[in-house]
Structures are given as structure tokens and as C-alpha cells.
Design an enzyme around this catalytic site. Structure first.
Site, PDB file in Angstrom:
ATOM      1  N   GLU A 408       0.942  -1.179  -0.136  1.00 39.44           N
ATOM      2  CA  GLU A 408       0.161  -0.034  -0.052  1.00 39.44           C
ATOM      3  C   GLU A 408       0.780   1.390   0.011  1.00 39.44           C
ATOM      4  OE1 GLU A 408      -4.121  -1.568   2.005  1.00 39.44           O
ATOM      5  OE2 GLU A 408      -3.016  -0.204   3.206  1.00 39.44           O
ATOM      6  N   ASN A 409       2.141   1.265  -0.239  1.00 36.79           N
ATOM      7  CA  ASN A 409       2.864   2.558  -0.166  1.00 36.79           C
ATOM      8  C   ASN A 409       2.736   3.368  -1.650  1.00 36.79           C
ATOM      9  OD1 ASN A 409       3.734   1.619   2.596  1.00 36.79           O
ATOM     10  ND2 ASN A 409       5.488   0.798   1.903  1.00 36.79           N
TER      11      ASN A 409
END
Length: 785
Positions: A408-409
Site C-alpha cells: 500500500e505504499n
């Protein structure tokens, strides 16, 4: 021959001037627990009572045994958590700052008092933050500033228990002439021939000594000379048996042994198991966007996946047997892919061994999750070193099929307000699009790499665009009804889920004494999600009358809602194969007793969701979608038959019925039209589809609007079994076996019975069968109160 002496005994932990017995592998928390210094952080609100442990520095000590008898002696730590200084009689041997790496120190000819001093992870993280600057993240804790298991600092399902200690084995290795430093196995299959290329690196004490490596696999042998400190030995295995994911074939494994020789004298041996198979990731563009389909041995797969988190906040407690139990549970639910999530660790060999044997594909995240990670030193060098070590360590395992750069970065950078806050500072993109793909391409060219999850494949599309690559579906849980899962068809759903509390017996153990209540202080402490109970309530109220003050009913309905929500997503997305090529449920397991998205709770008990996964992840599935029955066939054989469709009233009357033939090819989906006269109308009707022992049921109205009859059923009890015979419609019948006995387990979850139907539920671990107790442990839909 290299001699390895485990250093597991004789350690002490310094605490306020006292020396406590210490277990290695282990950590400070487990040692303090064993000594009775701290309470069990899993119980009540004890987690807050032990927060001080993560803020302290700690020292472990023992005597180093004699190191003579060989030319070289090395002190080897397979895992130090995390920032440590290693001393021998006060002399510094070295310093470490990475939980995810092994470390080796030369102790030739040395002896004395060995000390391992751990600095508080908080102190190190805050020092690094002061050096490189602030970086945004999804949580306030500073996990992105050091190479440590991120969820040690807490998560929206996990406790904040910031660990320190020797979490993996420690040993003394003594050797002469040379030792094997690294073996990088590249295993390929082409034209019916298995090829094994073993790239070997050695460490020497004598440069001039001639060295040879001899390898064997599958009855084949080969030798090669070592030129300096490196060499390569190649073998070919004719007609190897292919390793397949579960449900697609068998999982044959081949023993590989590589021996380092000097003048025919064995110096060191490396042993592993491998499997022959091919893996590709098809990301080609098509009329729907760009795909994300795993292809194993030429077979395109719909991945039936689950996300895996560390099974304990103290990973040293996870035994080989516990890994196997949890992964057997996964396989028993129809799962064929396990994603090792990026907020955790590279798991131990025991995890991947079990996946190899069970045919569970492994998607491995590199350990980055939900934060902007600085790319400056001292982190950058550690990231590359850990990646190189772990890529090579895990390469032998045929179950490993995908490397993923982060969790999710990339999405966070684009959508969570990071970009303006960073103002040009590094945040991890150089790792995910630079360092990590370069390391994988160089060391492990047989496996695909993807930069992140979610990730659309490039910045040309939004990172979480459902039409491209992997997608995380969290708007539904956070803001919408689970019916909204049916609004889109992502190419691959790598995360989605719905919460429910753990089993009743798990809650009773974790919150001893007093009455249970959804909003009690203890329950709220064991609910880590932002507004978690509020989301549970809103999710219930879309379907049910909220059971104010009735904990047992709340507990049952939240379990039902979780199972229905996840099933709604999987049924919809499976029905759109091959456009959608996989679902990975968040999450398989819990690490402690908590209300979460898990299918298996923190005590290892299976929630109703687990049993629902068995249904929706089975090779064959019926699901009703609009005016169509979708026949999903993931089996290797064609599926033909006839489906019985019945339009029924909740009172049990058959309003209309038909029998319709169907044919679904192997690994294919087919649709059967539902005649208009069979469509249920209003809240009093529903549709039932039955074929080959499988059933799909569709109620067009939410439960709060359905005038359910008062459920009537007969119950009979026999050793190991409970049989329920319905006299009315009984929807979502559930036996909570752990209410009978904490050790009891039921072999099925939610089941809907029509009048006259019966079900026998197998019950294990039930010491004293009691028919009256069974009635109190059975739940189902009831008329509104």
C-alpha cells in the site's frame, strides 16, 4: 568438516540488576513472562501494562564455549531483533540494526563472557528519524525508521508489543580450509528437462587449497571446481515430475545435496528440497485494462488466496507444528495461495516447507507497509543486504511464486496526502521500482516481481485502479455495504475483508470474569480498528435490526455478516473469471484474541467465515447473479448436469420450480438463465438452486424486512455428532461448538435448511455430550423482536 554447536542454553537476561533465565530463540517479553515479571499481555488490558518493556535497553549474557580445534570459529546469529551490540569480555565484536538478516562474527581463538546488548527500538527509530527527517505513515508509531517487523508497533488488528531479543537460533561454527557461504539455486524446466544451476560462494582460510563441489539431485550427480571463492555446478534431470499447486496436481519434491571438498575430504554440506515447475505472471493489456494472472506450468489460475500476518507478536513462539496446523487449515478451506504481508517478516523455513508440501503458492511481500520509508543511510544499505539474503534463502521453495515490493505504499503516496508532506523527500519508490526489482532480476530470474500491492503496473494509471493489476477493496468495509463488491470487476483483488469478533471461548479466555458486552472496556481494547465497532454496527444495521444489549445475538450476527460479506465478493469475482484472476482475503489468521477480519482467531479457532471459505473456494461453486445462475468450475474435468431451481416462500411453499441443464468446461465459468417466473418477489420469497450437492440461495430483501417464521427444528445428539432436522425454514444455522467445551470444534459453519431437511454436524473435542447444552449453542435467523 564444519561443526555447528547450538548456543541455546545458559543465557541470562539482565533486569534491574537481576539475572533472569533466558530462552534462545526468544525475546524479552517471553523471558519476562516466564519469570512472572509481567502479566500475559493478551489478557484484559494487560497490553498497556507491559508497554514499558519496549522502551528499555536489555542485555543477554552467557559464556562463549571453546573455539579451538579448527582454523576458524564464527559466532552466528540467524536473527537479532533489532539494534544490538555484541561484546566478548567487553570487546565489541560488531553491531547490528536489522531484524531480517543473519549476522556472523569472527571469534577465532577467543573465549569469555558474551554479551548481546539491545537498544530500545523506539530509541533507534527516533534517532534515525532525527537524522533523515519525518516521514508520513498510516500509524503514529515510528516503524518505518528501522528494519524490524512493523506490526511489533501495533496495527489495526494487533497489539503494540515492541520486542527485542535473539529471535532466531544462535550457534558457534568451527571450520577449516573453507566453508559454504551461499548457494543460489536456479531451477528451471524446459522441453521435459529439469535444470538445476547451483551458484556457490565459499569463504576460505587457505587461498591456495584446491576446492571442488559435488552436487546430486534426483539420482543425477555433477562436479565443478571452485575458482577462488565462487563456482557453479549444473545438473540435468530428465523428465522431472512437476510440482503443482494444490488442486492442480501433486507436489513432488527433490532432495538437493551439495558438498564442498578438498582433496576428497568433506568440508561442508548444503541440503535443501526443490520442485520443478514454471511460473509466469501475465500482465498483458486487453479490452478490460491490463491483467494479473498467475500461470503455473502453463496453467492459468484463479488464485484462491488469503493474507498471512505473523501468527504471534513474538515470532520465536511459532513452532514448526503451529505453522503446519495453520497452513493445513488454509488448505482445508480451499486456499491455494498465501500472501505473506509486508508488515511482518520473511517467515522461517518451516513455513515455506509446509507450503511446498501442501501445494500452497506463496506471494512474498518485502517488509514494507503503510508508510513512507526513507531511502538514506543507514536504511538503504540494510534494505539491499536483507533483500539479497532472503531472496537467495527462499529460492529453493517451489511454492514461492511472486515477489512483491510493498504493501500500500505506492497507493499511500498518491492518495493519502503523503506527496505534499514529503516535499521531494525520499519515501521508498527507489526501493520498489529500483533496488528490489534489480536484486530479484539478478538473483532470482525465474520468478516475477511486482512493485507493490495495490499497483496498476505504472504511474500511467492510478495505483489502485481496479482495471489494471492488483486492487485493494477497502471502501466497502470502511463506508459501504458489502453488496457494493458486486459493482466492479477488478483484475485481481489482493485485499478485501470484513470484521467479526473471535469465537466465544476465545473471548472468555481473553476477558475473564464478568459479562461480555460489545462495548465493554475489554472488548474495545481488543478492537484495534479505527471506529471498528461503529463499522460493525453500521454493517449490521443495513441488514438486521440491531440487537441492543444482547451480546450473544450481536456476536452471532456479526459472524454471519462477516461470512456473507466475504462470500459476496468472492462469488461475484469468481463468476467473472478469467477477467478477474484472483481474490486474497484479508486475513487468514490472528496473532492474539481480537475483533478482526481473520477467518481463524487468535486462539486458532475457526470462525464461520472459515467454513464459508470452504464453500466459496471449492473447485465447484453455484452463485446467483441477477437473472443468471453462474456455474463456476475450477476442476480439471468438465462439469455437466442439471440444476434444480425453486422459487419459495419463507413459509416453505414452492411457488415455482424448473430443472435446467448446464455445461461448464474445465477451469471455466458458465451461465444458466433464470426464467422470469422463478424470480422471487418481495420480502417473503427467495430462490434456491441445487446441483450435485451444492446450493445457492438468494433472498432479494435484507433480513430486517423478511418475515421469518419462528424457527422450529429437532435436535439429536450422538458421540461426535449433532443432527438438526428442520420443520420450518432455518436460515444460517450455526453451532458454536466452543460454547459446549472450549476444546470442541464443529466441522461446518452456517447452513440453511428448508422444511424437512436435516444436517449432521461433526463435533470433535466434546467431552460430555449434553443435548440441553446443544440447544443453547445453536443460533439461526429469527423473527424480529
Amino acid at each position: 568438516m564444519l561443526q555447528a554447536t547450538p548456543l541455546t542454553e545458559g543465557w541470562t537476561l539482565r533486569h534491574e540488576g537481576d539475572a533472569l533465565p533466558a530462552a534462545v530463540p526468544g525475546c524479552v517479553h517471553t523471558d519476562l513472562l516466564a519469570a512472572g515479571v509481567i502479566p500475559d499481555p493478551f489478557l484484559g488490558r494487560n497490553e498497556t501494562e507491559v508497554a514499558w518493556v519496549g522502551r528499555r535497553d536489555w542485555t543477554y549474557e552467557r559464556e562463549l564455549p571453546a573455539t579451538n580445534g579448527h582454523e576458524q570459529a564464527d559466532l552466528v546469529f540467524d536473527g537479532l531483533d533489532t539494534v544490538a551490540e555484541i561484546l566478548l569480555d567487553g570487546r565489541v565484536l560488531g553491531r547490528t540494526r536489522n531484524m531480517h538478516r543473519a549476522h556472523r562474527f569472527d571469534v577465532t581463538g577467543l573465549s569469555g563472557r558474551l554479551s548481546v546488548r539491545f537498544v530500545s527500538a523506539y530509541a533507534e527509530a527516533e534517532a534515525v528519524r532525527g537524522k533523515v527527517g519525518e516521514r508520513p505513515g498510516a500509524y503514529a508509531e515510528p516503524f518505518q525508521y528501522l528494519r524490524k517487523m512493523a506490526c511489533s508497533f501495533g496495527w489495526d488488528w494487533g497489539p503494540t508489543l515492541v520486542t527485542a531479543g535473539m529471535w532466531r537460533p544462535v550457534r558457534l561454527e568451527r571450520w577449516s580450509t573453507a566453508r559454504i557461504a551461499r548457494v543460489r539455486p536456479v531451477v528451471t524446466v524446459e522441453d521435459g528437462l529439469g535444470r538445476v544451476e547451483l551458484a556457490v560462494e565459499v569463504e576460505r582460510t587457505r587461498v591456495e587449497a584446491p576446492l571442488v563441489v559435488e552436487a546430486r539431485v534426483g539420482g543425477e550427480r555433477a562436479r565443478a571446481e571452485i575458482d577462488g571463492t565462487a563456482g557453479t555446478v549444473r545438473l540435468q534431470v530428465p523428465r522431472p515430475r512437476l510440482w503443482w499447486p494444490r488442486g492442480y496436481g501433486e507436489q513432488p519434491l527433490y532432495d538437493v545435496e551439495l558438498t564442498l571438498l578438498h582433496e576428497d575430504r568433506e568440508l561442508d554440506v548444503w541440503r535443501r528440497r526443490i520442485g520443478f515447475r514454471t511460473v509466469e505472471l501475465d500482465r498483458r493489456a486487453d479490452e478490460h485494462g491490463s491483467g494479473f494472472t498467475l500461470v503455473v506450468n502453463g496453467e492459468r489460475l484463479f488464485a484462491r488466496g488469503v493474507n498471512w500476518i505473523p501468527d504471534d507478536p513474538f515470532p520465536s513462539r511459532i513452532t514448526r507444528e503451529r505453522y503446519r496446523e495453520r497452513l493445513r487449515q488454509a488448505a482445508g478451506a480451499g486456499v491455494d495461495l498465501v500472501r505473506v504481508w509486508g508488515g511482518g517478516i520473511y517467515e522461517s523455513e518451516d513455513f515455506y516447507d509446509a507450503c511446498d508440501e501442501l501445494g500452497l503458492l506463496v506471494w512474498q511481500d518485502f517488509p514494507f507497509a503503510c508508510a513512507a520509508y526513507p531511502e538514506e543511510q543507514p536504511l538503504r544499505g540494510e534494505v539491499e543486504a536483507e533483500a539479497r539474503e532472503n531472496v537467495v534463502r527462499l529460492m529453493p521453495h517451489p511454492s514461492l511464486v511472486l515477489w512483491n515490493g510493498n504493501n500500500e505504499n505506492l497507493w499511500g503516496f498518491r492518495d493519502w496526502g503523503w506527496e505534499p508532506r514529503l516535499a521531494g523527500d525520499s519515501w521508498g519508490e527507489g526501493y520498489y521500482l529500483g533496488v528490489l526489482p534489480r536484486v530479484v532480476a539478478e538473483l532470482d530470474p525465474t520468478r516475477p516481481y511486482t512493485a507493490g500491492s495495490p499497483w496498476s503496473g505504472s504511474w500511467e494509471h492510478h495505483p489502485n485502479d481496479p482495471a489494471h493489476g492488483t486492487h485493494h477493496s477497502w471502501d466497502v468495509w470502511n463506508r459501504e455495504d458489502y453488496a457494493e463488491y458486486r459493482a466492479t470487476v477488478p483484475r485481481f483483488v489482493a485485499e478485501f475483508g470484513w470484521q467479526a469478533p473471535p469465537a466465544y471461548a476465545t473471548l472468555r479466555r481473553a476477558l475473564p470474569g464478568g459479562e461480555l458486552a460489545a462495548d465493554s472496556p475489554g472488548m474495545l481494547h481488543h478492537q484495534k480498528a479505527d471506529d471498528g465497532n461503529g463499522k460493525l454496527r453500521r454493517g449490521l444495521e443495513r441488514h438486521f435490526a440491531f440487537p441492543e444489549g444482547d451480546f450473544d445475538r450481536w456476536h452471532y450476527l456479526t459472524q454471519v455478516n462477516q461470512a456473507r460479506a466475504v462470500a459476496a465478493g468472492i462469488e461475484h469475482w469468481r463468476s467473472h473469471w478469467p477477467r478477474c484472476a484472483g481474490t486474497v482475503v484479508w486475513q487468514l489468521n490472528d496473532c492474539w484474541p481480537v475483533t478482526s477480519w481473520a477467518a481463524i482467531d487468535g486462539d486458532g479457532r475457526e470462525k464461520p467465515l472459515y467454513h464459508e471459505l470452504r464453500r466459496v473456494y471449492a473447485d465447484r461453486l453455484l452463485t446467483l447473479r441477477g437473472r443468471a445462475l453462474v456455474v463456476v468450475n475450477q476442476a480439471a474435468e468438465e462439469w455437466t448436469g442439471a440444476v434444480r431451481l425453486r422459487r419459495m416462500s419463507v413459509e416453505g411453499a414452492v411457488i415455482g420450480e424448473a430443472e435446467v441443464g448446464f455445461r461448464a468446461g474445465r477451469r471455466a465459468v458458465a451461465e444458466v438463465a433464470v426464467a422470469r417466473e422463478l424470480e422471487p418477489v418481495g420480502a417473503k420469497e427467495f430462490l434456491v438452486a441445487d446441483a450435485d450437492g451444492l446450493r445457492a440461495v438468494h433472498f432479494p430483501a435484507p433480513d430486517r424486512d423478511i418475515p421469518y417464521p419462528r424457527p422450529e427444528f429437532d435436535v439429536s445428539v450422538a458421540p461426535g455428532a449433532v443432527t438438526v432436522t428442520a420443520r420450518t425454514l432455518v436460515r444460517d444455522l450455526l453451532l458454536q461448538a466452543d460454547r459446549l467445551d472450549p476444546e470442541a470444534r464443529a466441522d461446518r459453519g452456517l447452513v440453511t435448511l428448508l422444511p424437512g431437511e436435516r444436517v449432521t454436524i461433526g463435533v470433535s473435542g466434546w467431552r460430555t455430550p449434553d443435548p440441553d447444552a446443544v440447544r443453547s449453542a445453536l443460533f439461526c435467523m429469527e423473527p424480529h423482536r
